[in-house]
Write an enzyme that holds these catalytic residues in place. Structure first.
Site, PDB file in Angstrom:
ATOM      1  N   GLU A 288      34.769  21.320  47.624  1.00  0.00           N
ATOM      2  CA  GLU A 288      35.390  22.398  47.176  1.00  0.00           C
ATOM      3  C   GLU A 288      36.205  22.552  48.150  1.00  0.00           C
ATOM      4  O   GLU A 288      37.434  23.277  47.460  1.00  0.00           O
ATOM      5  CB  GLU A 288      34.315  23.293  48.473  1.00  0.00           C
ATOM      6  CG  GLU A 288      33.163  24.108  47.987  1.00  0.00           C
ATOM      7  CD  GLU A 288      32.586  25.147  49.074  1.00  0.00           C
ATOM      8  OE1 GLU A 288      31.147  25.707  48.887  1.00  0.00           O
ATOM      9  OE2 GLU A 288      32.895  24.832  50.245  1.00  0.00           O
ATOM     10  N   HIS A 309      18.628   0.618  41.091  1.00  0.00           N
ATOM     11  CA  HIS A 309      17.468   0.920  39.460  1.00  0.00           C
ATOM     12  C   HIS A 309      17.335   2.214  39.208  1.00  0.00           C
ATOM     13  O   HIS A 309      16.550   2.193  38.346  1.00  0.00           O
ATOM     14  CB  HIS A 309      16.023   0.464  40.292  1.00  0.00           C
ATOM     15  CG  HIS A 309      16.072  -0.496  41.366  1.00  0.00           C
ATOM     16  ND1 HIS A 309      15.673  -1.742  40.753  1.00  0.00           N
ATOM     17  CD2 HIS A 309      16.993  -1.386  42.498  1.00  0.00           C
ATOM     18  CE1 HIS A 309      15.631  -2.754  41.724  1.00  0.00           C
ATOM     19  NE2 HIS A 309      16.509  -1.939  42.962  1.00  0.00           N
ATOM     20  N   LYS A 423      28.861  34.124  42.347  1.00  0.00           N
ATOM     21  CA  LYS A 423      27.587  35.319  42.771  1.00  0.00           C
ATOM     22  C   LYS A 423      27.785  36.728  42.426  1.00  0.00           C
ATOM     23  O   LYS A 423      27.118  37.992  41.836  1.00  0.00           O
ATOM     24  CB  LYS A 423      29.052  35.195  44.445  1.00  0.00           C
ATOM     25  CG  LYS A 423      28.619  34.420  45.216  1.00  0.00           C
ATOM     26  CD  LYS A 423      28.758  34.469  46.818  1.00  0.00           C
ATOM     27  CE  LYS A 423      28.807  32.904  47.313  1.00  0.00           C
ATOM     28  NZ  LYS A 423      29.799  33.607  48.866  1.00  0.00           N
TER      29      LYS A 423
HETATM   30  O1  PA5 Z   1      32.673  25.996  53.218  1.00  0.00           O
HETATM   31  C1  PA5 Z   1      32.572  26.827  52.916  1.00  0.00           C
HETATM   32  O2  PA5 Z   1      33.547  27.900  53.862  1.00  0.00           O
HETATM   33  C2  PA5 Z   1      31.335  27.743  52.450  1.00  0.00           C
HETATM   34  O3  PA5 Z   1      30.667  26.452  51.685  1.00  0.00           O
HETATM   35  C3  PA5 Z   1      30.141  28.256  52.796  1.00  0.00           C
HETATM   36  O4  PA5 Z   1      29.882  27.427  54.582  1.00  0.00           O
HETATM   37  C4  PA5 Z   1      28.498  28.608  52.713  1.00  0.00           C
HETATM   38  O5  PA5 Z   1      29.150  29.647  51.186  1.00  0.00           O
HETATM   39  C5  PA5 Z   1      28.473  28.820  53.679  1.00  0.00           C
HETATM   40  O6  PA5 Z   1      29.029  30.479  54.356  1.00  0.00           O
HETATM   41  P1  PA5 Z   1      28.183  31.585  55.304  1.00  0.00           P
HETATM   42  O7  PA5 Z   1      28.531  30.568  56.412  1.00  0.00           O
HETATM   43  O8  PA5 Z   1      29.371  32.561  55.588  1.00  0.00           O
HETATM   44  O9  PA5 Z   1      26.544  31.902  55.361  1.00  0.00           O
END
Ligand code: PA5
Length: 447
Positions: A288, A309, A423
């Site tokens: 990310e 394996h 989303k």
């Molecule tokens: O790193 C990030 O910001 C995302 O992966 C969030 O952690 C994830 O989308 C979950 O978001 P939230 O804590 O707002 O539910």
């Protein structure tokens, strides 16, 4: 004094020289300075850099709340996804008994929900919750993420039916933003105990906030030691402008230079299944943070020797697009030796008396050399033991390396604009108010 994790580039040097790596690490000191000054992209998301100190005043309350939940239940459901899930799961899986759900002795169990939309997964979890005395920790920084929001609504409903609304509100803890999102007003209206994920810390950098620490404390793991480990790594990296001794800079530089040689996939390798979810955390952190603007190293992970394996064949012999980062643990917690058998029917007597870890370490050493000879650069990270302290070190080590790597690539390592695309389509297909026209267009495409 405790040791630190170590980084070996021995099996990288025939691909990229140590001098080149050191030169890029030295240049990257400017990125470290930018991070410390908070003047780069995502500069308002740097709260994680001082978390090992900043979180200390909250540790006692986190421990007390964990103790309270443990005293009124024998199982806690942790609801969350992404950064509100992977850090705690990484530590819980690394440091708990591998078969804890089958253990007969009394211990507090942790299960996870809200990290998928599977009807079967949640239904089967409800089967268990029907007959268990449970509590719930719901974690969402934004407070509006669909997966945990749906799971929480279903589990909250289940709990309220089971123990009544009043008691349910004593059995639920919410961890979210201080003001924004739907979870905060919901928690306030119901009188849930709450913790805050600070504004200046993004999900994937939040493991040392209550989002990671409360679930970890609930499973009986020493959060003080975890924070101490992170602090010890902070002390030798964050302000260390001598690149030759700054492990995060060396690792960031090495992986970026290897990528420039055309190897765009980094595979995290571990030889203990206990680190499986640590690699999941690492994949999220780097995936990310770096994967944007058409750039980034693709983070993948394998569990060896299991995957020797299966994917081992490809790594040895397939397209030369990858390098490995091996996360090696020197000393296991337990001791188990291969027994001797008189008839040697299975022809294993050449190993009798040896610890399993010796066999495993030989598999590791042999595989590193084989993959190196197969044209795969291998970075080797070693921790002396799998415990809270060294996992804390690894968290800080990787977070800082990731932030620097992002700046080397000239991307913002603290946002995740790409996550919105799925989303939008999901909301449109589900007819979320405001997405009607987008939904109509997508449904046309699905015909
Ligand atoms: O790193 C990030 O910001 C995302 O992966 C969030 O952690 C994830 O989308 C979950 O978001 P939230 O804590 O707002 O539910």
């Amino acid at each position: 004094m405790k040791e630190n994790i170590s980084v070996s580039l021995k099996n990288v040097e025939s691909f990229i020289s140590f001098e080149e790596i050191l030169a890029l690490a030295q240049q990257s000191v400017m990125h470290l300075d930018t991070l410390n000054k908070g003047t780069g992209p995502g500069g308002d998301f740097l709260g994680w850099m001082s978390l090992p100190e900043d979180i200390r005043p909250q540790l006692e309350r986190i421990e007390k709340v964990a103790e309270r939940l443990r005293s009124i239940s024998d199982l806690t459901v942790i609801v969350g996804i992404g950064g509100s899930y992977l850090g705690s799961r990484a530590v819980v899986e690394a440091l708990s008994h591998s078969f804890s759900s089958l253990r007969k002795d009394k211990h507090h169990e942790i299960v996870f929900a809200g990290q998928n939309l599977s009807e079967d997964y949640l239904s089967e979890l409800l089967d268990i919750l029907d007959v268990r005395n449970y509590t719930v920790v719901v974690i969402s920084k934004s407070g509006v993420t669909t997966e945990p929001a749906i799971a929480f609504r279903i589990i909250k409903n289940h709990l309220e039916k089971k123990v009544g609304k009043k008691e349910a509100s004593e059995r639920i803890v919410a961890i979210t933003d201080s003001k924004k999102g739907a979870l905060r007003p919901l928690a306030d209206a119901n009188g849930y105990e709450t913790f805050v994920i600070p504004d200046n810390i993004g999900g994937r950098y939040s493991v040392l906030t209550p989002a990671g620490l409360l679930p970890i404390a609930l499973s009986g793991i020493d959060i003080r030691m975890l924070v101490e480990g992170a602090a010890s790594m902070q002390a030798v990296t964050r302000k260390n402008r001598d690149a030759s001794t700054n492990l995060s800079l060396i690792y960031a530089a090495a992986r970026n230079l290897i990528m420039r040689s055309g190897r765009t996939t980094e595979i995290m390798v571990s030889y203990t299944p206990k680190l499986h979810y640590f690699a999941e955390w690492w994949k999220q952190l780097f995936g990310e943070s770096e994967g944007k603007d058409g750039k980034g190293i693709f983070p993948a992970a394998v569990d060896f020797t299991t995957d020797l394996h299966s994917l081992g064949q490809y790594i040895q012999d397939g397209q030369r697009i990858m390098f490995e980062t091996v996360l090696s643990v020197t000393e296991p917690k337990r001791e188990l030796r291969v027994p001797k058998e008189e008839d040697n029917a299975d022809q294993l007597n050449y190993l009798s008396g040896q610890r399993l870890s010796e066999v495993d370490h030989n598999a590791e050493a042999g595989t590193i050399l084989a993959h190196h000879d197969g044209n795969v650069p291998v970075i080797l990270l070693t921790i002396p033991k799998l415990n809270e302290y060294y996992i804390g070190q690894l968290f800080y080590f990787f977070e800082l390396a990731c932030a620097v790597s992002g700046y080397i690539l000239d991307v913002n390592p603290f946002d995740q604009p790409g996550v919105e695309a799925y989303k939008r389509n999901m909301f449109a297909l589900l007819n979320k108010p405001g997405y009607e026209e987008a939904g109509r267009l997508l449904r046309e495409r699905l015909k």
